[in-house]
Design a protein around this motif. Structure first.
Motif, mmCIF file in Angstrom:
data_model
loop_
_atom_site.group_PDB
_atom_site.id
_atom_site.type_symbol
_atom_site.label_atom_id
_atom_site.label_comp_id
_atom_site.label_asym_id
_atom_site.label_seq_id
_atom_site.Cartn_x
_atom_site.Cartn_y
_atom_site.Cartn_z
ATOM 1 N N PRO A 52 0.836 -1.210 0.000
ATOM 2 C CA PRO A 52 0.000 0.000 0.000
ATOM 3 C C PRO A 52 0.867 1.253 0.000
ATOM 4 N N PHE A 53 0.476 2.209 -0.795
ATOM 5 C CA PHE A 53 1.250 3.432 -0.972
ATOM 6 C C PHE A 53 0.715 4.504 -0.034
ATOM 7 N N SER A 54 1.615 5.198 0.635
ATOM 8 C CA SER A 54 1.230 6.246 1.565
ATOM 9 C C SER A 54 0.890 7.519 0.796
ATOM 10 N N LEU A 55 -0.361 7.916 0.854
ATOM 11 C CA LEU A 55 -0.788 9.130 0.178
ATOM 12 C C LEU A 55 -0.176 10.357 0.844
ATOM 13 N N HIS A 56 0.015 10.298 2.155
ATOM 14 C CA HIS A 56 0.610 11.426 2.859
ATOM 15 C C HIS A 56 2.060 11.642 2.407
ATOM 16 N N ILE A 60 3.572 15.108 0.735
ATOM 17 C CA ILE A 60 4.778 15.776 1.227
ATOM 18 C C ILE A 60 5.795 15.915 0.095
ATOM 19 N N THR A 61 5.906 14.906 -0.742
ATOM 20 C CA THR A 61 6.827 14.963 -1.882
ATOM 21 C C THR A 61 6.410 16.051 -2.867
ATOM 22 N N MET A 62 5.110 16.156 -3.138
ATOM 23 C CA MET A 62 4.633 17.196 -4.047
ATOM 24 C C MET A 62 4.889 18.584 -3.471
ATOM 25 N N ILE A 63 4.679 18.761 -2.175
ATOM 26 C CA ILE A 63 4.959 20.050 -1.538
ATOM 27 C C ILE A 63 6.439 20.388 -1.666
#
Length: 117
Positions: A52-56, A60-63
């Protein structure tokens, strides 16, 4: 003209027939067991291959990427300090940094910067 039309129809039919025969005679199975299984260095995987991939983490990566690009956009503003009018430069710089701070405040207000919820 009719000869060209007949020749092109024969070529299209012949090529379709060859493609049909090659797909029927091929030994490759679409639902092959080995191709559907995940590959992990030649061994069967120890656990599930779909983690499962962490959406959070993604947010944070996009920010980080957005602020990284914005910092790269600040460098030309610093370089133009000596060549443009100081009042125009300060208005543009203030507006740009204000937008950065408003975006940071919005992300902080939405609890996007908290790693643990």
């Amino acid at each position: 003209m009719i000869l060209m039309l007949n020749l092109s129809i024969i070529i299209i039919m012949l090529s379709n027939l060859i493609m049909l025969l090659s797909s029927l005679l091929s030994k490759k199975m679409i639902w092959d067991r080995e191709k559907c299984s995940p590959f992990e260095c030649g061994f069967d995987p120890m656990s599930s291959a779909r983690i499962p991939f962490s959406l959070h983490f993604f947010l944070i990566t996009m920010i980080f990427l957005i602020f990284d690009v914005e910092i790269a956009l600040i460098f030309p503003i610093i370089k133009l300090f000596k060549t443009v009018n100081f009042i125009i430069w300060s208005k543009i710089s203030f507006f740009f940094i204000l937008m950065l701070l408003l975006g940071l405040y919005h992300e902080w207000n939405q609890n996007m910067l908290n790693w643990i919820n």
